[in-house]
Scaffold this motif. Structure first.
Motif, PDB file in Angstrom:
ATOM      1  N   VAL A   1      -2.912  -7.729   5.827  1.00  0.00           N
ATOM      2  CA  VAL A   1      -2.969  -7.407   4.401  1.00  0.00           C
ATOM      3  C   VAL A   1      -3.104  -8.701   3.578  1.00  0.00           C
ATOM      4  O   VAL A   1      -3.928  -8.785   2.660  1.00  0.00           O
ATOM      5  CB  VAL A   1      -1.719  -6.610   3.964  1.00  0.00           C
ATOM      6  CG1 VAL A   1      -1.694  -6.440   2.457  1.00  0.00           C
ATOM      7  CG2 VAL A   1      -1.695  -5.261   4.656  1.00  0.00           C
ATOM      8  N   VAL A   2      -2.323  -9.729   3.950  1.00  0.00           N
ATOM      9  CA  VAL A   2      -2.397 -11.012   3.239  1.00  0.00           C
ATOM     10  C   VAL A   2      -3.804 -11.593   3.334  1.00  0.00           C
ATOM     11  O   VAL A   2      -4.387 -12.048   2.356  1.00  0.00           O
ATOM     12  CB  VAL A   2      -1.349 -12.012   3.799  1.00  0.00           C
ATOM     13  CG1 VAL A   2      -1.587 -13.418   3.263  1.00  0.00           C
ATOM     14  CG2 VAL A   2       0.051 -11.555   3.464  1.00  0.00           C
ATOM     15  N   MET A   3      -4.375 -11.539   4.547  1.00  0.00           N
ATOM     16  CA  MET A   3      -5.721 -12.093   4.735  1.00  0.00           C
ATOM     17  C   MET A   3      -6.758 -11.330   3.921  1.00  0.00           C
ATOM     18  O   MET A   3      -7.675 -11.916   3.350  1.00  0.00           O
ATOM     19  CB  MET A   3      -6.106 -12.046   6.217  1.00  0.00           C
ATOM     20  CG  MET A   3      -5.444 -13.117   7.018  1.00  0.00           C
ATOM     21  SD  MET A   3      -5.756 -14.732   6.264  1.00  0.00           S
ATOM     22  CE  MET A   3      -4.122 -15.221   5.814  1.00  0.00           C
ATOM     23  N   LEU A   4      -6.598 -10.015   3.898  1.00  0.00           N
ATOM     24  CA  LEU A   4      -7.504  -9.177   3.111  1.00  0.00           C
ATOM     25  C   LEU A   4      -7.468  -9.616   1.653  1.00  0.00           C
ATOM     26  O   LEU A   4      -8.501  -9.775   0.999  1.00  0.00           O
ATOM     27  CB  LEU A   4      -7.058  -7.718   3.223  1.00  0.00           C
ATOM     28  CG  LEU A   4      -8.143  -6.677   3.053  1.00  0.00           C
ATOM     29  CD1 LEU A   4      -9.131  -6.781   4.202  1.00  0.00           C
ATOM     30  CD2 LEU A   4      -7.542  -5.283   2.994  1.00  0.00           C
ATOM     31  N   PHE A   5      -6.249  -9.868   1.169  1.00  0.00           N
ATOM     32  CA  PHE A   5      -6.086 -10.303  -0.217  1.00  0.00           C
ATOM     33  C   PHE A   5      -6.759 -11.662  -0.429  1.00  0.00           C
ATOM     34  O   PHE A   5      -7.468 -11.860  -1.416  1.00  0.00           O
ATOM     35  CB  PHE A   5      -4.597 -10.374  -0.572  1.00  0.00           C
ATOM     36  CG  PHE A   5      -4.343 -11.028  -1.901  1.00  0.00           C
ATOM     37  CD1 PHE A   5      -4.578 -10.342  -3.077  1.00  0.00           C
ATOM     38  CD2 PHE A   5      -3.888 -12.331  -1.972  1.00  0.00           C
ATOM     39  CE1 PHE A   5      -4.370 -10.948  -4.300  1.00  0.00           C
ATOM     40  CE2 PHE A   5      -3.668 -12.948  -3.186  1.00  0.00           C
ATOM     41  CZ  PHE A   5      -3.911 -12.246  -4.354  1.00  0.00           C
ATOM     42  N   VAL A   6      -6.575 -12.575   0.533  1.00  0.00           N
ATOM     43  CA  VAL A   6      -7.166 -13.912   0.399  1.00  0.00           C
ATOM     44  C   VAL A   6      -8.688 -13.805   0.286  1.00  0.00           C
ATOM     45  O   VAL A   6      -9.307 -14.411  -0.585  1.00  0.00           O
ATOM     46  CB  VAL A   6      -6.764 -14.813   1.587  1.00  0.00           C
ATOM     47  CG1 VAL A   6      -7.592 -16.099   1.613  1.00  0.00           C
ATOM     48  CG2 VAL A   6      -5.287 -15.156   1.522  1.00  0.00           C
ATOM     49  N   PHE A   7      -9.296 -12.986   1.152  1.00  0.00           N
ATOM     50  CA  PHE A   7     -10.756 -12.891   1.128  1.00  0.00           C
ATOM     51  C   PHE A   7     -11.263 -12.215  -0.129  1.00  0.00           C
ATOM     52  O   PHE A   7     -12.246 -12.648  -0.723  1.00  0.00           O
ATOM     53  CB  PHE A   7     -11.271 -12.179   2.364  1.00  0.00           C
ATOM     54  CG  PHE A   7     -11.282 -13.094   3.525  1.00  0.00           C
ATOM     55  CD1 PHE A   7     -12.139 -14.178   3.533  1.00  0.00           C
ATOM     56  CD2 PHE A   7     -10.390 -12.938   4.562  1.00  0.00           C
ATOM     57  CE1 PHE A   7     -12.124 -15.064   4.574  1.00  0.00           C
ATOM     58  CE2 PHE A   7     -10.374 -13.825   5.605  1.00  0.00           C
ATOM     59  CZ  PHE A   7     -11.244 -14.893   5.611  1.00  0.00           C
TER      60      PHE A   7
ATOM     61  N   VAL B   1      -4.863 -20.768  11.596  1.00  0.00           N
ATOM     62  CA  VAL B   1      -5.078 -21.192  10.217  1.00  0.00           C
ATOM     63  C   VAL B   1      -6.542 -21.611  10.015  1.00  0.00           C
ATOM     64  O   VAL B   1      -7.185 -21.249   9.025  1.00  0.00           O
ATOM     65  CB  VAL B   1      -4.137 -22.367   9.865  1.00  0.00           C
ATOM     66  CG1 VAL B   1      -4.328 -22.798   8.425  1.00  0.00           C
ATOM     67  CG2 VAL B   1      -2.689 -21.972  10.120  1.00  0.00           C
ATOM     68  N   SER B   2      -7.092 -22.335  10.994  1.00  0.00           N
ATOM     69  CA  SER B   2      -8.478 -22.789  10.878  1.00  0.00           C
ATOM     70  C   SER B   2      -9.449 -21.625  10.967  1.00  0.00           C
ATOM     71  O   SER B   2     -10.406 -21.548  10.204  1.00  0.00           O
ATOM     72  CB  SER B   2      -8.800 -23.791  11.984  1.00  0.00           C
ATOM     73  OG  SER B   2      -8.105 -24.965  11.760  1.00  0.00           O
ATOM     74  N   LEU B   3      -9.212 -20.735  11.929  1.00  0.00           N
ATOM     75  CA  LEU B   3     -10.153 -19.629  12.094  1.00  0.00           C
ATOM     76  C   LEU B   3     -10.168 -18.755  10.835  1.00  0.00           C
ATOM     77  O   LEU B   3     -11.209 -18.261  10.429  1.00  0.00           O
ATOM     78  CB  LEU B   3      -9.791 -18.795  13.327  1.00  0.00           C
ATOM     79  CG  LEU B   3      -9.959 -19.537  14.658  1.00  0.00           C
ATOM     80  CD1 LEU B   3      -9.627 -18.634  15.835  1.00  0.00           C
ATOM     81  CD2 LEU B   3     -11.362 -20.087  14.825  1.00  0.00           C
ATOM     82  N   ILE B   4      -9.006 -18.593  10.225  1.00  0.00           N
ATOM     83  CA  ILE B   4      -8.945 -17.809   8.984  1.00  0.00           C
ATOM     84  C   ILE B   4      -9.732 -18.521   7.889  1.00  0.00           C
ATOM     85  O   ILE B   4     -10.574 -17.923   7.225  1.00  0.00           O
ATOM     86  CB  ILE B   4      -7.486 -17.638   8.519  1.00  0.00           C
ATOM     87  CG1 ILE B   4      -6.694 -16.826   9.530  1.00  0.00           C
ATOM     88  CG2 ILE B   4      -7.431 -16.969   7.153  1.00  0.00           C
ATOM     89  CD1 ILE B   4      -5.203 -17.008   9.375  1.00  0.00           C
ATOM     90  N   SER B   5      -9.489 -19.820   7.740  1.00  0.00           N
ATOM     91  CA  SER B   5     -10.171 -20.565   6.672  1.00  0.00           C
ATOM     92  C   SER B   5     -11.679 -20.543   6.859  1.00  0.00           C
ATOM     93  O   SER B   5     -12.432 -20.590   5.894  1.00  0.00           O
ATOM     94  CB  SER B   5      -9.719 -22.018   6.657  1.00  0.00           C
ATOM     95  OG  SER B   5      -8.348 -22.097   6.830  1.00  0.00           O
ATOM     96  N   SER B   6     -12.131 -20.485   8.122  1.00  0.00           N
ATOM     97  CA  SER B   6     -13.562 -20.465   8.388  1.00  0.00           C
ATOM     98  C   SER B   6     -14.248 -19.291   7.726  1.00  0.00           C
ATOM     99  O   SER B   6     -15.446 -19.336   7.467  1.00  0.00           O
ATOM    100  CB  SER B   6     -13.819 -20.385   9.882  1.00  0.00           C
ATOM    101  OG  SER B   6     -13.623 -21.616  10.451  1.00  0.00           O
ATOM    102  N   GLY B   7     -13.515 -18.226   7.488  1.00  0.00           N
ATOM    103  CA  GLY B   7     -14.096 -17.077   6.813  1.00  0.00           C
ATOM    104  C   GLY B   7     -14.600 -17.436   5.433  1.00  0.00           C
ATOM    105  O   GLY B   7     -15.480 -16.780   4.898  1.00  0.00           O
ATOM    106  N   ALA B   8     -14.047 -18.482   4.851  1.00  0.00           N
ATOM    107  CA  ALA B   8     -14.563 -18.947   3.567  1.00  0.00           C
ATOM    108  C   ALA B   8     -15.564 -20.061   3.816  1.00  0.00           C
ATOM    109  O   ALA B   8     -16.691 -20.002   3.360  1.00  0.00           O
ATOM    110  CB  ALA B   8     -13.436 -19.448   2.688  1.00  0.00           C
TER     111      ALA B   8
END
Lengths: 707, 75
Positions: A293-299, A393-400
């Motif tokens: 849910v947090v990641m969804l919000f970030v994106f 953390v890196s793989l998540i940031s890569s989405g941006a």
């Protein structure tokens, strides 16, 4: 600069002690982030003017647990502290400790005192203790450490003037109050360190002991000196680990009573607030759910918040370009300024909003303590792919954007895990792929809904993202098998108490990352843009002039408007240019993927950055500066293969192109950052090759199966 | 001797000895040393790691890391 030129103040302390917040307070905006020479460790430094007019140089050193380091950042700190001639060697140490973690944070402080550094001991986060209703008594601690102590709260900016005047006092007379060492060396240590001290001509025997422990990697030692120390150690039976255990225990024993008398708690809380929060945040089922849910919000935030400033930047550059077009003379260098340099700068700045929003949210998650919980929850999954919980953390940031993601891998101490994370991160679909996906999905996927709510094109979007994630994990598995590692991997991580973020820190960290991006990647993007401009603006011989004449003749014959004529000229010109030739030259290689030479040109220009695809398509299909996705789509839909009425953009070609864009390494900036982070061209080249091969063969498979 | 990895969620014990190896240095720096009281709070959602609580702070560590920490119920 030599040591004598300036007065160095070092901020030292454990990670999570609030050291950086104090640094931000003391230096304000007068700070800069650079690298320590020869290593990729951020050096945050700033100027600080003392009342007597002396300019001091404050360095915020990486968080360190003790003089026995576990990471390259901690090693750097010891390299400086143990080296009498280092230009960064502090004249005064401001040691920051979290008062709620006093026992642990005292360890490194006592070691620095034993090394003979003048110190002011700062107890931070006193607001938390006072809120608890606890009391603080400093006498015992003052006597034990023998240095001035001050209680502050950086969050509330409490007692800060007092701290500043303490620093002033100390600068005037740099002496330790008591000279007796806090740690009693054992016989073996006295023997080895004594010899080393005499041999190196050191003032301090404890420093000699630290050098004896770490002589193998300390950079300032010469080969002869290493040999000498190694001989003594071999003769004496000096056991690193046993002596570290002995020292650590003796230090804890010597101050544990003092600590008990320093903070006296009035209430006995059984479960802290952090414990209560973690029951949910790290819960077996609810924890991962909260994470998604947090990641969804970030994106969502990145896409929705960053869109507006990105639009402003794009329109701003377009308007500025056309204004300048009007008043600059019609010569080649005006074109270079507008379509080469300015377009390149626009291409850099357009990423700034996304990077800023991403780092804003990530640093809130980091500052509050949530990120270390993510590391804890996903470590075992990441390990299966040769990575570390910190890779999450890196793989998540890569989405941006892969650039901040790769910059974030520095916290991974195992070189192999870090390298794998760097290599596979760009496979996660970044935001630059979005416009390309948007244009192409419109061809490949019908705009219909299933079950009344699910848009099929939306599902295709999700599919492409999943494909990128699968590509990243699959490649990680392969690298896990191929790459060798000689150093151990570990998780062991502190899960700090939850704290509301300090906004100043968040904003300064955003600022630092944005500047690092513009300075690091920006230069290369602008450079490549200029090269691409050259390739697209010039051609062999009179080719461009002829193309222009041909276009004018053709448009006059069909009676087109001036705007349509200009667009046609641009289209003929790019075909006749060097890059047009290159596109035709690679056509045989990309024909099996279903691509023609026009797509070839777009692939070549996309090498600078993916989103250039849309702009290049606009030029090739002569729709001028109108970068409207819908117009481009219509033009592309009408495109047929020469001499036939077979459509170029069939479903098979579109899917093949989509898959190509999911996997291909089309981002100079990422390669530049990988070069910077790995300190060699080897890894960006490996990364470029494996991603290109993966993209080529995946596209080939898709086209041949569907076509 | 039992290790920290053998504790069930909710159980506490005292550290007696560290198995000297590549983890020792890191463990000492994080406050895991003989006589320290440790509590096993929970396992990670996908296994392989533990949430450990000490007197005043929390740590996460892998099973093989916890297996180098010998414990006893009473000091």
């Amino acid at each position: 600069m030599t040591k004598a030129d300036r007065f160095n103040i070092a901020l030292l302390g454990n990670p999570n002690s609030g050291k950086s917040s104090l640094f931000n307070f003391l230096t304000g905006l007068r700070q800069d982030v650079s690298n320590f020479p020869g290593v990729t460790v951020d050096k945050k430094s700033g100027r600080y003017t003392l009342h007597n007019g002396i300019e001091a140089h404050i360095i915020d050193f990486p968080g360190t647990y003790s003089v026995y380091p576990n990471s390259s950042e901690e090693k750097l700190v010891i390299n400086i502290l143990a080296d009498a001639d280092n230009p960064h060697r502090p004249d005064l140490v401001i040691y920051v400790a979290d008062i709620t973690q006093l026992e642990r944070h005292l360890l490194f402080a006592t070691q620095i005192v034993d090394m003979g550094y003048p110190m002011v001991f700062v107890l931070n986060m006193t607001d938390l203790v006072e809120k608890d209703g606890s009391s603080i008594y400093l006498n015992g601690l003052k006597q034990y450490l023998g240095v001035p102590i001050i209680c502050i709260s950086v969050r509330d900016e409490k007692n800060m003037e007092e701290l500043e005047s303490k620093i002033e006092d100390l600068v005037e007379k740099l002496d330790r109050l008591s000279a007796s060492p806090l740690y009693q060396l054992s016989d073996i240590e006295t023997f080895v360190a004594g010899r080393v001290q005499k041999y190196l001509g050191l003032e301090n025997i404890y420093t000699a002991k630290i050098i004896s422990h770490h002589y193998q990697w300390l950079e300032f030692l010469s080969q002869d000196q290493r040999k000498y120390i190694s001989d003594i150690i071999a003769r004496s039976g000096f056991n690193d680990l046993k002596l570290q255990v002995r020292e650590t225990m003796q230090r804890y024993d010597s101050y544990s009573e003092v600590v008990k008398k320093t903070v006296i708690s009035n209430k006995k809380t059984l479960k802290s607030r952090t414990d209560q929060i973690d029951e949910w945040i790290t819960h077996r089922f609810i924890g991962p759910l909260i994470f998604f849910v947090v990641m969804l919000f970030v994106f969502q935030s990145i896409y929705s918040w960053a869109t507006y400033p990105m639009d402003w930047i794009e329109t701003g550059f377009a308007t500025a370009g056309s204004r300048m077009n009007n008043f600059l003379p019609d010569v080649w260098w005006s074109d270079l300024i507008i379509n080469g340099l300015m377009a390149g700068m626009g291409g850099v700045l357009v990423f700034v909003p996304q990077i800023a929003v991403l780092f804003f949210l990530l640093s809130i998650l980091e500052e509050s303590g949530y990120m270390s919980r993510v590391v804890f929850m996903f470590d075992s999954i990441m390990q299966k792919f040769g990575m570390n919980g910190r890779s999450m953390v890196s793989l998540i940031s890569s989405g941006a954007c892969a650039i901040p993601a790769i910059m974030a891998t520095r916290t991974i101490s195992n070189p192999k895990e870090r390298l794998i994370t760097i290599l596979v991160s760009p496979l996660v679909s970044c935001s630059a792929r979005l416009p390309v996906y948007a244009v192409l999905i419109a061809f490949a996927v019908p705009d219909i809904k299933i079950f009344g709510i699910l848009n099929v094109q939306g599902l295709a979007f999700m599919g492409l993202y999943l494909l990128g994630i699968l590509g990243a994990l699959g490649s990680a598995l392969v690298f896990k098998k191929i790459l060798k590692s000689d150093s151990g991997s570990f998780l062991m991580i502190e899960l700090p108490d939850y704290k509301p973020p300090i906004w100043k820190n968040v904003l300064l960290s955003v600022k630092a990352k944005v500047i690092a991006f513009i300075a690091g990647a920006g230069k290369i993007i602008v450079f490549i843009s200029v090269i691409l401009w050259f390739l697209a603006s010039f051609g062999p011989g009179d080719a461009l002039k002829n193309a222009e004449m041909e276009a004018i003749q053709k448009s006059e014959a069909t009676g087109k408007s001036i705007e349509a004529q200009n667009n046609l000229i641009a289209s003929y010109k790019i075909e006749a240019s060097y890059i047009g030739h290159m596109g035709k030259w690679i056509e045989p290689a990309i024909a099996p993927l279903g691509f023609d030479w026009k797509i070839g040109i777009a692939l070549l220009t996309s090498f600078a950055a993916r989103e250039v695809f849309v702009g290049t398509m606009a030029t090739i299909y002569s729709i001028g500066n109108d970068n409207d996705e819908k117009t481009i789509r219509e033009k592309m839909a009408a495109e047929v293969r020469p001499g036939t009425d077979i459509k170029v953009y069939t479903t098979a070609t579109s899917f093949s192109l989509l898959v190509f864009y999911v996997f291909a390494m089309q981002c100079m900036s990422t390669l530049a950052i990988v070069k910077r982070e790995t300190n060699t061209w080897k890894w960006p080249i490996v990364q470029f090759l494996f991603m290109s091969v993966l993209a080529y063969f995946s596209s080939l498979m898709v086209y041949q199966l569907m076509g | 001797m039992p290790t920290l990895a053998s504790l069930k969620p909710g159980e506490s014990a005292f550290v007696t000895l560290l198995d000297e190896g590549s983890y020792t240095c890191k463990l000492l720096n994080l406050g895991i040393l003989p006589k320290a009281k440790v509590t096993m709070v929970r396992k990670s959602p996908f296994g392989g790691a533990f949430y450990i609580k000490l007197e005043r702070h929390q740590l996460a560590m892998r099973t093989e890391e916890a297996e180098t920490i010998y414990i006893e119920q009473e000091l």
